[in-house]
Design an enzyme around this catalytic site. Sequence first.
Site, PDB file in Angstrom:
ATOM      1  N   TYR A  56      35.338   0.436  -4.827  1.00 39.41           N
ATOM      2  CA  TYR A  56      34.161  -0.474  -4.836  1.00 39.41           C
ATOM      3  C   TYR A  56      32.869   0.592  -4.345  1.00 39.41           C
ATOM      4  O   TYR A  56      32.671   0.643  -3.245  1.00 39.41           O
ATOM      5  CB  TYR A  56      34.267  -1.588  -4.237  1.00 39.41           C
ATOM      6  CG  TYR A  56      35.222  -2.421  -4.680  1.00 39.41           C
ATOM      7  CD1 TYR A  56      35.911  -2.324  -5.765  1.00 39.41           C
ATOM      8  CD2 TYR A  56      36.248  -3.562  -3.714  1.00 39.41           C
ATOM      9  CE1 TYR A  56      36.947  -3.219  -6.267  1.00 39.41           C
ATOM     10  CE2 TYR A  56      37.001  -4.316  -4.081  1.00 39.41           C
ATOM     11  CZ  TYR A  56      37.605  -4.059  -5.497  1.00 39.41           C
ATOM     12  OH  TYR A  56      38.648  -5.031  -5.794  1.00 39.41           O
ATOM     13  N   HIS A 141      46.312  -0.290  -5.803  1.00 41.67           N
ATOM     14  CA  HIS A 141      45.036  -0.621  -6.735  1.00 41.67           C
ATOM     15  C   HIS A 141      45.430  -0.205  -7.944  1.00 41.67           C
ATOM     16  O   HIS A 141      45.273   1.032  -8.307  1.00 41.67           O
ATOM     17  CB  HIS A 141      43.764  -0.258  -5.827  1.00 41.67           C
ATOM     18  CG  HIS A 141      42.664  -1.071  -6.518  1.00 41.67           C
ATOM     19  ND1 HIS A 141      41.215  -0.667  -6.210  1.00 41.67           N
ATOM     20  CD2 HIS A 141      42.558  -2.078  -7.274  1.00 41.67           C
ATOM     21  CE1 HIS A 141      40.562  -1.504  -6.818  1.00 41.67           C
ATOM     22  NE2 HIS A 141      41.316  -2.409  -7.465  1.00 41.67           N
TER      23      HIS A 141
END
Length: 330
Positions: A56, A141
């Site tokens: 992110y 992830h």
Amino acid sequence: MQQVRLGRTSVSTTRLSFGGAALGNLFTAVDDTTAAAAVDAAWAAGVRTFDTAPHYGLGLSERRLGRALRGRPRSEYQLSTKAGRLLEPVAGLVGDDLANGFAVPATHRRRWDFSADGVRRSLEQSLLRMGVDRVDTVYLHDPDDHLDQAIAEAMPALERLRAEGVVGAIGAGMNDSGPLTRFVRETDVDVVLVAGRYTLLDQSALAGLLPAASERGVAVVVGGLFNSGLLADPRPGATFDYATAPPELVQRALRMQEVCARHGVPLRAAAVRFAFGHPAVASALVGARSADEITDAVKQFELPIPDALWPDLQTSGLLPTDVPVPKDGT
């Protein structure tokens, strides 16, 4: 806000969790003051579970979240991050990261790494960026294209970190519920994070993931509650899974909004609460880029919803009749 345990671990989560992707300038920039205010508002509303990832904003979300939580008692909140992408500095400034969805300078490149060493290095880097000595939960992830390595190498590494007490809970986070089902059945995960696959418009996680999680005592965190926008504001041109929603889905969402209105319930509130009809769901992850957004999400989550709303959606043909729905305010 109510807290529940993640599977068989000692790690707990508030029913509503704060998703930190927007703190990494997801699609558009957010200034430092606004980002900090969003975390402050979540805290004031009772949210105590905060999620982030190196992906992110090339670490920006982790840095901002670490700063915003600094000074708060570490024992009073739960922090999760993710592993699988190592951030490597690049020489010179080479544009922005918008191709990956984040409005930040492209100061680093992401390198997939689901090896045991890669997982440990990723976690070490995350701790440094956040300025903390531990996280409560680590997810692998988006290992979609690296499933075999993630299961054979990354998961055993996370299991060792859990045994050493470095982390409290381990899991995987993906948009596709099918591979997550494999993690639940083949590994010793405590929790899985599934985005967009258990919503008012998409219940595909019910086919395999949620029953498997219930059977094995694995907690499920549900993200993407609004399917990237359509369920928050249904209209032509709205987005569904980060693309323009097909007209038939827009019409379905608008019909859901009409049924919800008959019961005095905003569609956003129904979208936030729907997933809690399944007993495997421990928390709903809501992304926010401002104090107003997270305050509204908590308000929708806490809004009383008449039990009659759910069967009305089912008899209207907008929800399958075999989908479990919340009852008695759950």
